[in-house]
Design an enzyme around this catalytic site. Structure first.
Site, PDB file in Angstrom:
ATOM      1  N   ASP A   1       8.884  37.427  55.845  1.00 51.99           N
ATOM      2  CA  ASP A   1       9.478  36.321  56.605  1.00 51.99           C
ATOM      3  C   ASP A   1      10.829  35.858  56.075  1.00 51.99           C
ATOM      4  OD1 ASP A   1       8.759  35.151  54.225  1.00 51.99           O
ATOM      5  OD2 ASP A   1       6.948  34.211  55.034  1.00 51.99           O
TER       6      ASP A   1
ATOM      7  N   GLU B   1       2.971  42.681  56.635  1.00 54.68           N
ATOM      8  CA  GLU B   1       2.545  41.302  56.382  1.00 54.68           C
ATOM      9  C   GLU B   1       2.800  40.434  57.611  1.00 54.68           C
ATOM     10  OE1 GLU B   1       4.288  38.134  53.652  1.00 54.68           O
ATOM     11  OE2 GLU B   1       2.817  39.009  52.311  1.00 54.68           O
TER      12      GLU B   1
ATOM     13  N   GLU C   1      10.916  30.252  56.957  1.00 56.02           N
ATOM     14  CA  GLU C   1      10.040  31.427  57.018  1.00 56.02           C
ATOM     15  C   GLU C   1       9.079  31.412  58.208  1.00 56.02           C
ATOM     16  OE1 GLU C   1      10.641  29.633  54.289  1.00 56.02           O
ATOM     17  OE2 GLU C   1      11.489  31.022  52.820  1.00 56.02           O
TER      18      GLU C   1
ATOM     19  N   HIS D   1      10.507  27.441  43.933  1.00 51.69           N
ATOM     20  CA  HIS D   1      11.817  27.821  44.494  1.00 51.69           C
ATOM     21  C   HIS D   1      12.009  27.451  45.947  1.00 51.69           C
ATOM     22  CE1 HIS D   1      10.579  31.066  47.220  1.00 51.69           C
ATOM     23  NE2 HIS D   1       9.626  31.309  46.349  1.00 51.69           N
TER      24      HIS D   1
ATOM     25  N   ARG E   1      12.805  26.487  49.638  1.00 53.40           N
ATOM     26  CA  ARG E   1      13.954  25.795  50.227  1.00 53.40           C
ATOM     27  C   ARG E   1      13.614  24.362  50.647  1.00 53.40           C
ATOM     28  NH1 ARG E   1      18.819  28.187  52.485  1.00 53.40           N
ATOM     29  NH2 ARG E   1      18.127  30.050  51.397  1.00 53.40           N
TER      30      ARG E   1
ATOM     31  N   HIS F   1      13.540  30.648  38.937  1.00 51.48           N
ATOM     32  CA  HIS F   1      14.248  31.363  39.998  1.00 51.48           C
ATOM     33  C   HIS F   1      15.739  31.320  39.667  1.00 51.48           C
ATOM     34  CE1 HIS F   1      15.841  32.159  44.028  1.00 51.48           C
ATOM     35  NE2 HIS F   1      14.626  32.583  44.378  1.00 51.48           N
TER      36      HIS F   1
END
Ligand code: UD1
Ligand code: UDP
Length: 382
Positions: free
Chosen positions: A96, A118, A132, A210, A212, A243
């Protein structure tokens, strides 16, 4: 022989594509052509190196401060030329990310079949995870074949109107990747970890973050919780491989620098991370992949998000959604640290994401797709 372009750009895609690339490369019916977008750099190269994957081409788009728009436009433009040149029989994208969406769209623009690894994960909230959830819904509209890790993922695709005969339940290739690392030689010996792992008796809390939608205030709340856990459990060791995103790092440094039992370290290579996961007492994460790996290792996971598209881990009992509220994260961690019966209830190992044969199953379904196509063409021509 069918030529398959495998397009990806970030660490989790690289981990989940690696077993499939290996399977394609060892199957005489297929030729794999690996195209990196380069959305990630160090974190992507680290994975390819562990699996011994050498790309055929690399758009190398990564830059500090990249935006969803800049990634999408650069990948689309770069792939237009690449796909015309390579002229594959099909394209595989994974998951994604923005690289995956742009890869699927670039293939669609050239009427190249798209295969989605996936497929069918859904949180039900288009802003969480962002972007995503929408990326994967859009890829589902573009894909000709959907490799769904679980039956629940298949049901989600059917609910979205995807045709039953185009969905195959395969398990998740992340388990293939995880099992592969168990066969690699070497111990948990990354020099960054020595202080944390030296004393076998110490409990290790492994943390990754991490997302967003967590950038800014939610991440500050997570970092504040980790600081409180560090002082509340001075005998424990907190390992936090950061990250590479500077925006994430700035907040983590602000809250966690100078705490003796917190190891703010560089990303671990996948083999070391898998061993760390196995060694950890419990895991705090907002990662997707880590939520999938932990149940198969029987590790309790507190998920630092408001939603999850990976309900299988919650059902298995290893995963609890705790969100990003500082007090809640500290309370749930304390419950696991202080109450052995609660801890034990979250440690039964289970296998909701497959048995390590997902990539072989994907390849079988891929070949069946091309056979159906050939049969149809023969019928149409006759
Ligand atoms: C991306 C994916 C996310 C996935 C995550 C896995 C999108 C929109 N997001 O998010 O779905 O969960 O990867 O980690 O596709 N950086 C480096 N070196 C690296 C990697 C990143 O320096 O190897 C820095 C760069 O400054 C970059 C920033 O991190 O600008 C953000 O990277 P980006 O790929 O835009 O977003 P992620 O948060 O990594
Ligand atoms: N991982 C790793 N090194 C680290 C942290 C994570 O190899 O230091 C692996 C982890 O095992 C998992 C994947 O990276 O398979 C998850 O990547 P990330 O959290 O960046 O992305 P997400 O899965 O959330 O999309």
């Amino acid at each position: 022989m069918k030529k398959i372009a495998v397009i990806y750009g970030t660490r989790p895609e690289a981990i989940k594509m690696a077993p499939l690339i290996k399977a394609l490369q060892s199957d005489p019916r297929f030729e794999a052509h690996v195209i990196l977008t380069g959305q990630h750099r160090e974190m992507l190269d680290q994975v390819n190196s562990i699996f011994g994957i050498i790309a055929d081409s690399d758009l190398d788009i990564s830059e500090a401060g990249q935006t969803l728009t800049s990634i999408t436009t650069k990948v689309l433009e770069g792939l237009a030329g690449q796909l015309s040149e390579v002229n594959p029989d099909g394209v595989i994208v994974q998951g994604d990310t923005t690289s995956a969406l742009a890869g699927a769209l670039a293939a669609f623009y050239q009427q190249i079949p798209v295969f989605h690894l996936e497929a069918g994960l859904r949180s039900g909230n288009i802003y969480n995870p962002f972007p995503e959830e929408v990326n994967r819904k859009l890829i589902s509209q573009l894909a000709n074949l959907h490799f769904a890790p679980t039956e629940a993922n298949k049901l989600a695709l059917l609910r979205d109107g995807v045709a039953d005969e185009t969905i195959v339940v395969t398990g998740n290739t992340v388990i293939d990747a995880l099992l592969h690392t168990a066969e690699l030689p070497g111990d948990l010996d990354d020099p960054q970890l020595l202080g944390a792992t030296r004393d076998e008796a110490r409990q290790i809390i492994l943390v990754t973050t991490h997302r967003r939608e967590n950038w800014g205030e939610p991440l500050a709340h997570i970092a504040a919780a980790v600081a409180k856990i560090s002082t509340g459990f001075p005998e424990a060791r907190i390992v936090l491989p950061m990250h590479k995103n500077p925006a994430v790092r700035a907040i983590l440094h602000e809250y966690l620098d100078g705490l003796d039992n917190v190891y703010l370290i560089e990303p671990l290579d996948y083999a070391q991370f898998a061993k760390m996961l196995n060694r950890a007492y419990l895991v705090l994460t907002d990662s997707g992949g880590v939520q999938e790996e932990a149940p198969s290792l029987g590790k309790p996971v507190l998920v630092l998000r408001e939603t999850t598209e990976r309900g299988e881990g919650v059902e298995a009992g290893n995963v609890t959604l705790v969100g990003t509220d500082t007090a809640r994260i500290v309370a749930e961690t304390t419950r696991l640290m202080r109450h052995p019966e609660h801890y034990a209830a979250m440690t039964a190992a289970s296998n909701p994401y497959g048995d390590g044969t997902a990539s072989v199953q994907c390849i079988g379904a891929l070949w069946a797709y091309f056979e159906r196509l050939t049969a149809k063409k023969k019928f149409d021509d006759s």
